[in-house]
Write an enzyme that holds these catalytic residues in place. Structure first.
Site, PDB file in Angstrom:
ATOM      1  N   TYR A 166       0.830  -1.198   0.000  1.00  0.00           N
ATOM      2  CA  TYR A 166       0.000   0.000   0.000  1.00  0.00           C
ATOM      3  C   TYR A 166       0.872   1.260   0.000  1.00  0.00           C
ATOM      4  CZ  TYR A 166      -3.483  -3.414   1.639  1.00  0.00           C
ATOM      5  OH  TYR A 166      -4.296  -4.509   1.779  1.00  0.00           O
ATOM      6  N   HIS A 211       0.470 -11.930   1.192  1.00  0.00           N
ATOM      7  CA  HIS A 211      -0.584 -11.133   0.553  1.00  0.00           C
ATOM      8  C   HIS A 211      -1.293 -11.902  -0.557  1.00  0.00           C
ATOM      9  CE1 HIS A 211      -1.600  -6.599  -0.163  1.00  0.00           C
ATOM     10  NE2 HIS A 211      -2.663  -7.358  -0.310  1.00  0.00           N
ATOM     11  N   LEU A 241     -17.787  -3.823   2.771  1.00  0.00           N
ATOM     12  CA  LEU A 241     -18.810  -2.911   2.259  1.00  0.00           C
ATOM     13  C   LEU A 241     -18.740  -2.794   0.739  1.00  0.00           C
ATOM     14  CD1 LEU A 241     -18.525  -0.131   4.975  1.00  0.00           C
ATOM     15  CD2 LEU A 241     -20.380  -1.774   4.683  1.00  0.00           C
ATOM     16  N   GLY A 242     -18.123  -3.805   0.097  1.00  0.00           N
ATOM     17  CA  GLY A 242     -18.051  -3.769  -1.359  1.00  0.00           C
ATOM     18  C   GLY A 242     -17.336  -2.542  -1.879  1.00  0.00           C
ATOM     19  N   GLY A 296     -17.172   0.235  -0.557  1.00  0.00           N
ATOM     20  CA  GLY A 296     -18.029   1.383  -0.333  1.00  0.00           C
ATOM     21  C   GLY A 296     -19.329   1.364  -1.108  1.00  0.00           C
TER      22      GLY A 296
END
Length: 328
Positions: free
Chosen positions: A57, A124, A205-206, A208
């Site tokens: 990230y 990962h 939450l997909g 968002g």
């Protein structure tokens, strides 16, 4: 401090909801370190103990950010990070799981985080070129050296989890799991339950979408990865918004928001399940944490699932390249 319940990933105690930190450095457009650190501090103040990051990230920026945020508060937090994407500035599909790279990546993460150990260290993505026994064997050596406390895998398939767990106990599997991403339920989740492996759903939450905030991609930054996501694409997006509309109705009947209902559904999957919704904003953090108080009856759960049947979800959860690295 709020009373956030405790759940266990294997033998690792964590808050029942964690905080996914990726968006503070990667994937969703412009970032603001000051805002992110304020949100991280607010999370700790509210009783969130479980922070999720990766060396991928922001090409290491996210780990450095976490390190700055937890300085002086290390004993309050469980830090989970990941390794595996070897070329962080280039091709994201270049995955390495060889023993030498495991050791190299861990040392680099410890430096960026500014800590002497990592609480939960994930691979990962599974490297198809390297036997999982070699990768987990090298990770186990990090545990023996005191540099890592617990081991995890991300997006691993059922048989890979079994083989890995035979080398060293796997505390957690991190995979996408939400009302619109349920493919792990057929084989992966039963194996985790059998072996005592905790499950950490990311994107619960997909990304968002299930909150209903994203009715088009026009408001997204040009660099936002969701602009290229199959489920946000024209045609698919409209079909998926019809599902969100049904969730809105169910949520309104319970006096909550659609995203809180979707998050509560994930949290009701079992005591070994710890979702990590991501956000940079304190207001959304608090909204997500409020989902912990949402109680769902068997009838509620059935109604929620009827509103979002897997066969009606339009678009795959990754593009063709991304799909080659899930359930590995």
């Amino acid at each position: 401090m709020t009373n956030v319940p405790t759940r266990y990933l294997g033998e690792l105690a964590v808050s029942a909801q964690g905080l996914g930190c990726m968006g503070m450095s990667h994937g969703y457009g412009a970032t603001d370190d000051a805002e992110s650190i304020a949100t991280l501090h607010r999370a700790l103040d509210l009783g969130v103990t479980f922070l999720d990051t990766s060396d991928f990230y922001g090409s290491g920026h996210n780990e450095e950010l976490i390190g700055r945020a937890v300085a002086g508060r290390r004993d309050e937090v469980v830090i989970a990070t990941k390794f595996g994407f070897a070329n962080r500035l280039g091709d994201p599909t270049l995955v390495r799981g060889d023993a030498a790279y495991v050791r190299e990546a861990c040392e680099a993460s410890l430096r960026r985080l500014g800590v002497d150990h990592i609480d939960l260290y994930y691979q990962h993505r599974v490297d198809p070129k390297v036997p999982i026994e070699e990768t987990v064997g090298a990770m186990a050596e990090l545990v023996q050296a005191g540099k890592v406390r617990h081991l995890g895998l991300s997006e691993a398939g059922a048989q890979t989890i079994r083989r890995a767990h035979a080398v060293h106990p796997i505390a957690a599997l991190q995979s996408e799991w939400s009302l619109w991403s349920r493919d792990v339920e057929a084989e992966v989740i039963p194996v985790c339950r059998e072996l005592g492996v905790g499950v950490v759903p990311y994107a619960p939450l997909g990304r968002g979408f299930l909150t209903g905030r994203y009715r088009s991609v026009e408001g997204l930054a040009e660099t936002d990865v969701r602009r290229g996501h199959p489920r946000f694409a024209d045609g698919n997006r409209e079909r998926n918004l019809a599902i969100v509309a049904k969730l809105d109705e169910l949520a309104a009947a319970k006096g909550v928001k659609a995203g809180q209902l979707a998050l509560a559904w994930v949290q009701h999957r079992g005591d070994h399940v710890v979702p990590i919704p991501g956000t940079r904003r304190q207001s959304y953090l608090e909204e997500n944490l409020a989902a912990l108080a949402v109680e769902l009856s068997p009838g509620d759960l059935a109604a929620i699932e009827a509103a979002a049947p897997p066969e009606q979800i339009a678009g795959t959860r990754y593009d063709a390249t991304g799909l080659t690295f899930v359930n590995g």
